[in-house]
Enzyme design. Sequence first.
Site, short mmCIF file in Angstrom:
data_model
loop_
_atom_site.label_atom_id
_atom_site.label_comp_id
_atom_site.label_asym_id
_atom_site.label_seq_id
_atom_site.Cartn_x
_atom_site.Cartn_y
_atom_site.Cartn_z
CG HIS A 177 1.95 4.57 12.01
ND1 HIS A 177 2.87 3.60 12.32
CD2 HIS A 177 1.61 5.14 13.18
CE1 HIS A 177 3.06 3.58 13.62
NE2 HIS A 177 2.32 4.51 14.17
C1 T46 Z 1 3.20 4.42 17.21
C2 T46 Z 1 4.63 4.07 17.33
C3 T46 Z 1 5.38 5.06 18.17
C4 T46 Z 1 -1.10 -4.26 18.73
O1 T46 Z 1 -1.73 -5.31 18.52
N1 T46 Z 1 -1.36 -3.52 19.86
C5 T46 Z 1 -0.70 -2.38 20.15
O2 T46 Z 1 -0.96 -1.76 21.19
C6 T46 Z 1 0.31 -1.91 19.23
C7 T46 Z 1 1.06 -0.62 19.50
C8 T46 Z 1 0.54 -2.64 18.09
N2 T46 Z 1 -0.15 -3.79 17.86
C9 T46 Z 1 0.17 -4.59 16.68
C10 T46 Z 1 -0.03 -3.91 15.34
C11 T46 Z 1 1.02 -4.54 14.48
O3 T46 Z 1 0.53 -5.76 13.96
O4 T46 Z 1 1.57 -4.89 16.75
C12 T46 Z 1 2.15 -4.88 15.46
C13 T46 Z 1 3.30 -3.88 15.42
O5 T46 Z 1 2.75 -2.54 15.44
P1 T46 Z 1 3.31 -1.38 14.49
O6 T46 Z 1 3.85 -1.94 13.25
O7 T46 Z 1 2.25 -0.33 14.38
O8 T46 Z 1 4.52 -0.83 15.41
P2 T46 Z 1 5.40 0.46 15.23
O9 T46 Z 1 6.57 0.31 16.12
O10 T46 Z 1 5.63 0.78 13.79
O11 T46 Z 1 4.45 1.67 15.81
C14 T46 Z 1 4.14 1.70 17.19
C15 T46 Z 1 2.65 1.97 17.39
O12 T46 Z 1 1.87 0.98 16.68
C16 T46 Z 1 2.22 3.33 16.92
O13 T46 Z 1 0.93 3.64 17.42
O14 T46 Z 1 2.82 5.57 17.19
O15 T46 Z 1 4.88 2.75 17.81
#
Ligand code: T46
Length: 135
Positions: free
Chosen positions: A50
């Site tokens: 993303h």
């Molecule tokens: C990024 C990379 C480096 C939350 O509720 N609060 C939070 O602060 C974060 C970061 C995520 N979430 C929720 C959103 C999703 O339902 O946790 C779940 C997992 O997040 P995501 O799939 O976006 O995780 P990654 O590891 O793909 O990405 C993360 C960060 O979301 C993103 O901002 O830049 O790490």
Amino acid sequence: MTLIRTIEFEALSDERGGLVSIEQNNNIPFDIKRVYYIFDTQSNVSRGFHSHKNLQQVAICMKGSCRFVIDDGVSREEVILNKPTVGLYIDNNKWREMHDFSEDCILVVIASDFYDESDYIRDYSVFLKGINCDS
Ligand code: T46
């Protein structure tokens, strides 16, 4: 222009071990609003895929390692994070992917704003359209 912008943190080390201090607008180039961390990772499971419309972040691999890909819509560059003294600055409007996590990886991410799902672009074709509109 290189897409990989790393920050070297000064380690205050002595015979007891190491210490790194993180300060907003000092060694982190923005106001810090949020810190989160990723752990219990698996080597064959990638994350990210993303971009963010506005969010700036610095990712630090406190333990273990992982590989980041940063993509500005024109080129892609990658870096392996494996030191608690090196942060990867990730600007807004950059597609990011995280691969090859070690199973002991602890990835701490320092962010310029609170969590907001509406700031995410999770579709690569939408990301590319946004980049081409801006240029
Ligand atoms: C990024 C990379 C480096 C939350 O509720 N609060 C939070 O602060 C974060 C970061 C995520 N979430 C929720 C959103 C999703 O339902 O946790 C779940 C997992 O997040 P995501 O799939 O976006 O995780 P990654 O590891 O793909 O990405 C993360 C960060 O979301 C993103 O901002 O830049 O790490």
